[in-house]
Design a protein around this motif. Structure first.
Motif, PDB file in Angstrom:
ATOM      1  N   ALA A 116       3.311  -8.429 -10.778  1.00  0.00           N
ATOM      2  CA  ALA A 116       2.588  -7.445  -9.972  1.00  0.00           C
ATOM      3  C   ALA A 116       1.216  -7.177 -10.570  1.00  0.00           C
ATOM      4  O   ALA A 116       1.046  -7.166 -11.791  1.00  0.00           O
ATOM      5  CB  ALA A 116       3.385  -6.146  -9.896  1.00  0.00           C
ATOM      6  N   GLU A 117       0.254  -6.983  -9.685  1.00  0.00           N
ATOM      7  CA  GLU A 117      -1.102  -6.633 -10.097  1.00  0.00           C
ATOM      8  C   GLU A 117      -1.511  -5.349  -9.391  1.00  0.00           C
ATOM      9  O   GLU A 117      -1.445  -5.256  -8.168  1.00  0.00           O
ATOM     10  CB  GLU A 117      -2.076  -7.762  -9.758  1.00  0.00           C
ATOM     11  N   ASP A 118      -1.937  -4.373 -10.156  1.00  0.00           N
ATOM     12  CA  ASP A 118      -2.357  -3.081  -9.633  1.00  0.00           C
ATOM     13  C   ASP A 118      -3.851  -3.139  -9.277  1.00  0.00           C
ATOM     14  O   ASP A 118      -4.691  -3.293 -10.152  1.00  0.00           O
ATOM     15  CB  ASP A 118      -2.094  -2.001 -10.684  1.00  0.00           C
ATOM     16  N   SER A 176      -1.744   3.970  -3.932  1.00  0.00           N
ATOM     17  CA  SER A 176      -1.888   2.808  -4.803  1.00  0.00           C
ATOM     18  C   SER A 176      -1.847   1.532  -3.974  1.00  0.00           C
ATOM     19  O   SER A 176      -1.238   1.499  -2.911  1.00  0.00           O
ATOM     20  CB  SER A 176      -0.748   2.760  -5.828  1.00  0.00           C
ATOM     21  N   TYR A 206       0.863  -1.172   0.000  1.00  0.00           N
ATOM     22  CA  TYR A 206       0.000   0.000   0.000  1.00  0.00           C
ATOM     23  C   TYR A 206       0.905   1.230   0.000  1.00  0.00           C
ATOM     24  O   TYR A 206       1.668   1.454   0.942  1.00  0.00           O
ATOM     25  CB  TYR A 206      -0.928   0.025   1.216  1.00  0.00           C
ATOM     26  N   TYR A 241       7.397   0.586  -9.357  1.00  0.00           N
ATOM     27  CA  TYR A 241       5.986   0.329  -9.672  1.00  0.00           C
ATOM     28  C   TYR A 241       5.294   1.531 -10.305  1.00  0.00           C
ATOM     29  O   TYR A 241       4.074   1.508 -10.494  1.00  0.00           O
ATOM     30  CB  TYR A 241       5.240  -0.138  -8.413  1.00  0.00           C
ATOM     31  N   PHE A 279      -0.945  -2.587  -4.576  1.00  0.00           N
ATOM     32  CA  PHE A 279      -0.398  -3.601  -5.466  1.00  0.00           C
ATOM     33  C   PHE A 279      -0.307  -4.933  -4.749  1.00  0.00           C
ATOM     34  O   PHE A 279      -0.018  -4.987  -3.553  1.00  0.00           O
ATOM     35  CB  PHE A 279       1.026  -3.223  -5.916  1.00  0.00           C
ATOM     36  N   THR A 286      -5.369  -0.647  -7.555  1.00  0.00           N
ATOM     37  CA  THR A 286      -5.709   0.705  -7.129  1.00  0.00           C
ATOM     38  C   THR A 286      -7.141   1.086  -7.478  1.00  0.00           C
ATOM     39  O   THR A 286      -7.885   1.600  -6.628  1.00  0.00           O
ATOM     40  CB  THR A 286      -4.717   1.717  -7.728  1.00  0.00           C
ATOM     41  N   LYS A 287      -7.555   0.847  -8.713  1.00  0.00           N
ATOM     42  CA  LYS A 287      -8.923   1.222  -9.111  1.00  0.00           C
ATOM     43  C   LYS A 287      -9.951   0.465  -8.276  1.00  0.00           C
ATOM     44  O   LYS A 287     -10.944   1.038  -7.822  1.00  0.00           O
ATOM     45  CB  LYS A 287      -9.141   0.946 -10.601  1.00  0.00           C
ATOM     46  N   VAL A 311       4.629   4.504  -9.161  1.00  0.00           N
ATOM     47  CA  VAL A 311       3.628   5.027  -8.241  1.00  0.00           C
ATOM     48  C   VAL A 311       3.904   6.498  -7.963  1.00  0.00           C
ATOM     49  O   VAL A 311       5.031   6.872  -7.634  1.00  0.00           O
ATOM     50  CB  VAL A 311       3.659   4.233  -6.914  1.00  0.00           C
TER      51      VAL A 311
END
Length: 148
Positions: free
Chosen positions: A117-119, A104, A45, A98, A106, A121-122, A100
């Motif tokens: 890695a997977e984002d 965010s 985070y 990342y 991840f 955030t949305k 950033v």
């Protein structure tokens, strides 16, 4: 009309959460290098100096979900939760890694020397404050999928 208002609110909220320039970190790099020796999943985070209610909800609910559902994995190192303040100089390298620049979330999986890695955030901004149970459940499912 509601979509426009929601989009504008989200944009303003995200702008308030970030736009801080991150600085370099040898401490974070050392910590990361040490933990890269083991296959694991990391919940990262990222936040800036100023945080909105949604940003704080993301951290709070992500941490609660991880601690409640993955106690054993946290203890044995298979799962790591990190809160990273990108406004601090020592965190520039990981923020750059990342890409950033504001709050965010991840999920990062290290397996057999490879990193993916997977984002999220949305997903986090859409659910952490307004639907915390949905957020926690979705995060838990994603982590379970990576730990398998």
């Amino acid at each position: 009309m509601n979509k426009i208002v929601l989009t504008l609110a989200l944009v303003f909220g995200m702008t308030a959460c970030g736009n801080n320039t991150a600085k370099n970190s040898s401490g974070t790099e050392q910590q990361t290098a040490q933990s890269e020796k083991q296959d694991r999943v990391e919940v990262l985070y990222f936040h800036g100096k100023q945080r909105c209610a949604t940003c704080m909800a993301i951290e709070k609910n992500a941490k609660e979900a991880v601690e409640a559902q993955f106690e054993a994995q946290l203890k044995n190192g298979a799962l790591v939760f990190k809160t990273i303040d990108i406004s601090k100089e020592e965190n520039e390298a990981i923020a750059d890694k990342y890409e950033v620049t504001w709050s965010s979330l991840f999920l990062v999986r290290y397996q057999s020397g490879k990193e993916s890695a997977e984002d999220l955030t949305k997903y986090a901004f859409a659910n952490a404050r307004t639907a915390p149970d949905t957020f926690k459940q979705g995060l838990t499912e994603k982590i379970n999928g990576l730990l398998d």
